[in-house]
Motif scaffolding. Structure first.
Motif, mmCIF file in Angstrom:
data_model
loop_
_atom_site.group_PDB
_atom_site.id
_atom_site.type_symbol
_atom_site.label_atom_id
_atom_site.label_comp_id
_atom_site.label_asym_id
_atom_site.label_seq_id
_atom_site.Cartn_x
_atom_site.Cartn_y
_atom_site.Cartn_z
ATOM 1 N N ASP A 40 13.533 4.094 -5.640
ATOM 2 C CA ASP A 40 14.177 3.990 -6.947
ATOM 3 C C ASP A 40 13.102 3.730 -8.000
ATOM 4 O OD1 ASP A 40 17.317 3.699 -7.751
ATOM 5 O OD2 ASP A 40 16.065 2.540 -9.121
ATOM 6 N N SER A 41 13.367 2.870 -8.947
ATOM 7 C CA SER A 41 12.481 2.648 -10.092
ATOM 8 C C SER A 41 11.095 2.175 -9.669
ATOM 9 C CB SER A 41 13.117 1.595 -11.015
ATOM 10 O OG SER A 41 12.196 1.158 -11.971
ATOM 11 N N GLY A 42 10.086 2.634 -10.396
ATOM 12 C CA GLY A 42 8.708 2.204 -10.168
ATOM 13 C C GLY A 42 8.303 1.023 -11.030
ATOM 14 N N GLU A 43 9.271 0.331 -11.631
ATOM 15 C CA GLU A 43 8.954 -0.734 -12.586
ATOM 16 C C GLU A 43 8.135 -1.859 -11.954
ATOM 17 O OE1 GLU A 43 11.278 -3.717 -15.724
ATOM 18 O OE2 GLU A 43 12.395 -2.164 -14.649
ATOM 19 N N VAL A 44 8.474 -2.267 -10.745
ATOM 20 C CA VAL A 44 7.713 -3.339 -10.100
ATOM 21 C C VAL A 44 6.295 -2.869 -9.785
ATOM 22 C CG1 VAL A 44 7.517 -4.736 -8.014
ATOM 23 C CG2 VAL A 44 9.694 -4.607 -9.212
ATOM 24 N N ALA A 49 2.036 9.386 -4.283
ATOM 25 C CA ALA A 49 2.366 8.134 -4.968
ATOM 26 C C ALA A 49 3.669 7.541 -4.455
ATOM 27 C CB ALA A 49 2.455 8.369 -6.474
ATOM 28 N N ASN A 50 4.598 8.400 -4.001
ATOM 29 C CA ASN A 50 5.858 7.886 -3.463
ATOM 30 C C ASN A 50 5.631 7.035 -2.216
ATOM 31 O OD1 ASN A 50 5.099 10.391 -2.239
ATOM 32 N ND2 ASN A 50 7.110 10.521 -1.286
ATOM 33 N N GLU A 51 4.650 7.426 -1.400
ATOM 34 C CA GLU A 51 4.337 6.646 -0.199
ATOM 35 C C GLU A 51 3.700 5.313 -0.572
ATOM 36 O OE1 GLU A 51 4.895 6.992 3.117
ATOM 37 O OE2 GLU A 51 6.237 8.590 2.515
ATOM 38 N N LEU A 52 2.875 5.304 -1.605
ATOM 39 C CA LEU A 52 2.269 4.047 -2.053
ATOM 40 C C LEU A 52 3.360 3.075 -2.491
ATOM 41 C CD1 LEU A 52 -0.260 2.404 -2.828
ATOM 42 C CD2 LEU A 52 -0.158 3.495 -5.075
ATOM 43 N N GLN A 53 4.328 3.566 -3.264
ATOM 44 C CA GLN A 53 5.420 2.692 -3.694
ATOM 45 C C GLN A 53 6.227 2.208 -2.506
ATOM 46 O OE1 GLN A 53 7.615 3.503 -7.325
ATOM 47 N NE2 GLN A 53 9.548 3.251 -6.246
ATOM 48 N N ARG A 54 6.529 3.084 -1.571
ATOM 49 C CA ARG A 54 7.310 2.672 -0.397
ATOM 50 C C ARG A 54 6.601 1.574 0.378
ATOM 51 N NH1 ARG A 54 6.928 3.042 4.677
ATOM 52 N NH2 ARG A 54 5.177 4.520 4.648
ATOM 53 N N TYR A 58 6.579 -1.741 -1.680
ATOM 54 C CA TYR A 58 7.915 -2.325 -1.772
ATOM 55 C C TYR A 58 8.389 -2.852 -0.416
ATOM 56 C CZ TYR A 58 8.831 -0.700 -6.583
ATOM 57 O OH TYR A 58 8.819 -0.504 -7.942
ATOM 58 N N ASP A 59 8.157 -2.109 0.644
ATOM 59 C CA ASP A 59 8.579 -2.566 1.970
ATOM 60 C C ASP A 59 7.943 -3.912 2.305
ATOM 61 O OD1 ASP A 59 10.193 -0.389 2.423
ATOM 62 O OD2 ASP A 59 8.811 0.641 3.769
ATOM 63 N N ASN A 60 6.671 -4.050 2.025
ATOM 64 C CA ASN A 60 5.979 -5.295 2.355
ATOM 65 C C ASN A 60 6.315 -6.411 1.375
ATOM 66 O OD1 ASN A 60 3.920 -5.003 4.736
ATOM 67 N ND2 ASN A 60 3.893 -3.053 3.657
ATOM 68 N N LEU A 61 6.577 -6.068 0.125
ATOM 69 C CA LEU A 61 7.027 -7.087 -0.823
ATOM 70 C C LEU A 61 8.391 -7.626 -0.414
ATOM 71 C CD1 LEU A 61 6.625 -8.672 -3.431
ATOM 72 C CD2 LEU A 61 7.511 -6.702 -4.691
ATOM 73 N N GLN A 62 9.271 -6.738 0.013
ATOM 74 C CA GLN A 62 10.576 -7.178 0.508
ATOM 75 C C GLN A 62 10.415 -8.131 1.693
ATOM 76 O OE1 GLN A 62 13.751 -4.560 1.346
ATOM 77 N NE2 GLN A 62 13.577 -3.370 -0.542
ATOM 78 N N LEU A 84 0.350 -8.179 2.042
ATOM 79 C CA LEU A 84 -0.704 -7.417 1.367
ATOM 80 C C LEU A 84 -1.628 -6.745 2.371
ATOM 81 C CD1 LEU A 84 -1.640 -9.814 -1.562
ATOM 82 C CD2 LEU A 84 -0.965 -7.419 -1.814
ATOM 83 N N SER A 85 -1.990 -7.484 3.413
ATOM 84 C CA SER A 85 -2.882 -6.933 4.428
ATOM 85 C C SER A 85 -2.241 -5.757 5.152
ATOM 86 C CB SER A 85 -3.269 -8.026 5.426
ATOM 87 O OG SER A 85 -4.114 -7.510 6.433
ATOM 88 N N ASP A 86 -0.964 -5.896 5.493
ATOM 89 C CA ASP A 86 -0.263 -4.809 6.185
ATOM 90 C C ASP A 86 -0.114 -3.587 5.277
ATOM 91 O OD1 ASP A 86 -0.034 -6.456 8.354
ATOM 92 O OD2 ASP A 86 2.107 -6.861 8.116
ATOM 93 N N ALA A 87 0.182 -3.840 4.004
ATOM 94 C CA ALA A 87 0.310 -2.720 3.064
ATOM 95 C C ALA A 87 -1.021 -1.999 2.907
ATOM 96 C CB ALA A 87 0.801 -3.235 1.712
#
Length: 429
Positions: free
Chosen positions: A201-205, A392-397, A400-404, A417-420
Motif C-alpha cells: 500500500d502507501s509508501g509514506e512510512v 523498489a516494491n521489494e525494498l518496501q515489502r 515493512y515486514d520487518n518493521l511489523q 534491521l539486520s534481517d531486512a
C-alpha cells in the motif's frame, strides 16, 4: 531487474508496483496492433471519461499544427496498465508514448526498455522542468522519462478535535506529531493519525525514513538503512504502535482506512492530496466544515515527498522524434497549466508554478484553493524520496515486514534491521 513478486497496482497518485511477470504475460489482454506510420500511439492511465474533452482538444490542437502526425490516444485502466505494458514491451509492440510513473518505469528501465532522452532533449528544454522532478526519471545516469503532473501530500486536520485536545497548530515534524498523538489520545480518546505499514500500500512510512535522515540504498544498490538513524526511525514507529498511539489495524489496513476514520471524525489529521477536500465535502460535510490544510509533516531533513507521473518512450518505437515532440507539447508550461486546472494536480514546469493560480490564497479562497497553494509552495523543494531502482516494491515489502515484526515484539529493532538488510542484499547480488 532481478525479481517480480507482487501484482497489485495501487492509486496512480502515489505509486505503481509490478510483479508476477509470467502470470501477467499469460493473463493480460492482447496488445493493440502497431500504429500506422505517422501515427503516435499514446497510452494514459485511467483518465477517461473525466478528462476526455481535455485530451480531445489537446490532440486536435497538436494535429492542426502537425498535419503529418496523428495521435492515437488509448486510455488504460489502472489495474491493466502493469500487465499490458509488460506484455507490449516484451513483444516489442509497446505504444510510442506512455504515461507511467518513475517507480514502475524504473523497473523497465532496468531492462533497457526506454529511449535515452539525454541526447534527444536539449538542456534548454530540460531546464523548463523542476530539476529534482526531472531527476526522478533518471536511472543509472540516463534520463528515461519526461515529467508531467505531480502531487505533494499535505496535512488535513480537524480543527475541532485539535481544540478539544488543547492543540493550537498542526505538527510540522514527526517529533511534534508524536507529542500531538499523545495529547489527542489522552484528551479525546481518539487517534491523531493513521499510517499504514501494509507492504503493498502507501509508501509514506518508507518515505518518512528518508525524511528522518535514513539513506535507503547506497550507490551500489546495497542496503544503507541499518544505521543509527535507521534504528531511530524504526524505534519511532515501533514506540507509537506499542504505546497505542496509532490504531492496531495499521498492520492490516491501507490508506483507505485512514480516509474512512478521518471522515468519521475518529482521526485528528490525515495526510493526503489537496483533491481530498472535495471528497470530504461530498462524504462528510460536517467534518469538511472543520477541516483545514497545513504543510506536509517531515523529519529533521526538512525533505518533502512528491509523487510524479511521467511519460516514457519505448526504445523500439518507430516514431521517436514524433513521440518526443508530442511529449514536450503535452508537458509544456501552457498545457500543464490547463491540465492542472482540470485535474487539481501540480505541474512539473517552473514557469507554470509561477502562475497566479498556484500563488494566491486569501480569506475568501476555498479549502481546495488553500491546499493547492500550500502544495505548490512545497513543490519548490520537493523530491522523489525513494530512489528509482528496479525493485523498489521489494525494498518496501522487506522494510515493512520487518518493521511489523518489531511492532509486534517478534523481533527487536536491531534484529529487524539486520534481517531486512540481509534479505535486501541477497536480492541485489
Amino acid at each position: 531487474m532481478k525479481h517480480f513478486s507482487r501484482t497489485s497496482v495501487k492509486q496512480w497518485g502515489i505509486r505503481l508496483f509490478c510483479g508476477g511477470l509470467l502470470s501477467s504475460l499469460v493473463s493480460c489482454a492482447a496488445s493493440p496492433p502497431p500504429p500506422e506510420e505517422g501515427t503516435v500511439e499514446f497510452w494514459t492511465m485511467q483518465l477517461q471519461p473525466q478528462f476526455t474533452e481535455y485530451f480531445n482538444d489537446l490532440i486536435a490542437d497538436y494535429e492542426s499544427q502537425h498535419p503529418d502526425t496523428e495521435i492515437d490516444w488509448v486510455d488504460v485502466p489502472w489495474s491493466a496498465m502493469e500487465a499490458k505494458m509488460l506484455a507490449s514491451v516484451s513483444a516489442q509492440t509497446a505504444p510510442d508514448l506512455a504515461n507511467l510513473n518513475p517507480t514502475f518505469s524504473a523497473l523497465l528501465a532496468g531492462r533497457n526498455a526506454w529511449l535515452n532522452l539525454d541526447d534527444r532533449v536539449s538542456e534548454t528544454v530540460r531546464q523548463q522542468y523542476l530539476s529534482p522532478i526531472w531527476d526522478a526519471s533518471r536511472f543509472q545516469g540516463q534520463s528515461f522519462g519526461i515529467p508531467w503532473y505531480v502531487t505533494t501530500r499535505i496535512t488535513i486536520y480537524n480543527r475541532q478535535l485539535f481544540q478539544t485536545a488543547g492543540i493550537d497548530r498542526p505538527p510540522a515534524t514527526y517529533a511534534e506529531l508524536a507529542q500531538l498523538a499523545k495529547k489527542v489520545k489522552d484528551k479525546t480518546g481518539k487517534y491523531a493519525f493513521f499510517v499504514t505499514v501494509v507492504p503493498d500500500d502507501s509508501g509514506e512510512v518508507l518515505e518518512s525514513l528518508v525524511q528522518m535522515g535514513v539513506r535507503l540504498v547506497d550507490d551500489s544498490g546495497k542496503a544503507a538503512f541499518n544505521t543509527p538513524k535507521g534504528k531511530a526511525a524504526f524505534e519511532y514507529w515501533v514506540k507509537l504502535y506499542r504505546d497505542g498511539l496509532i490504531p492496531r489495524d495499521v498492520l492490516t489496513q491501507g490508506h483507505q482506512r485512514a480516509i474512512e476514520l478521518y471522515q468519521a471524525g475518529e482521526l485528528a489529521l490525515l495526510t493526503s492530496g489537496p483533491q481530498f477536500f472535495q471528497t470530504i465535502a461530498n462524504n462528510a460535510p460536517d467534518i469538511a466544515a472543520v477541516s483545514e490544510a497545513a504543510p506536509q509533516i517531515t523529519g529533521d531533513t526538512g525533505k518533502i515527498a512528491v509523487a510524479v507521473m511521467n511519460v516514457v518512450i519505448p526504445k523500439d518505437t518507430d516514431n521517436p522524434e514524433e513521440a518526443i515532440d508530442f511529449a514536450l507539447f503535452l508537458t509544456n508550461p501552457e498545457n500543464q497549466l490547463a491540465f492542472s486546472k482540470a485535474t487539481n494536480t501540480l505541474p512539473s514546469t517552473i514557469e507554470t508554478l509561477q502562475d497566479e493560480y498556484f500563488q494566491t490564497a486569501t480569506d475568501d479562497t476555498t479549502q481546495v484553493d488553500d491546499a493547492r497553494v500550500i502544495s505548490a509552495e512545497q513543490l519548490q523543494r520537493a523530491e522523489v524520496l525513494v530512489p528509482p531502482i528496479s525493485n523498489a516494491n521489494e525494498l518496501q515489502r522487506i522494510i515493512y515486514d520487518n518493521l511489523q515484526a518489531a511492532m509486534l515484539e517478534e523481533k527487536t529493532v536491531e534484529q529487524a534491521l539486520s534481517d531486512a538488510e540481509a534479505e535486501w542484499n541477497s536480492l541485489t547480488r
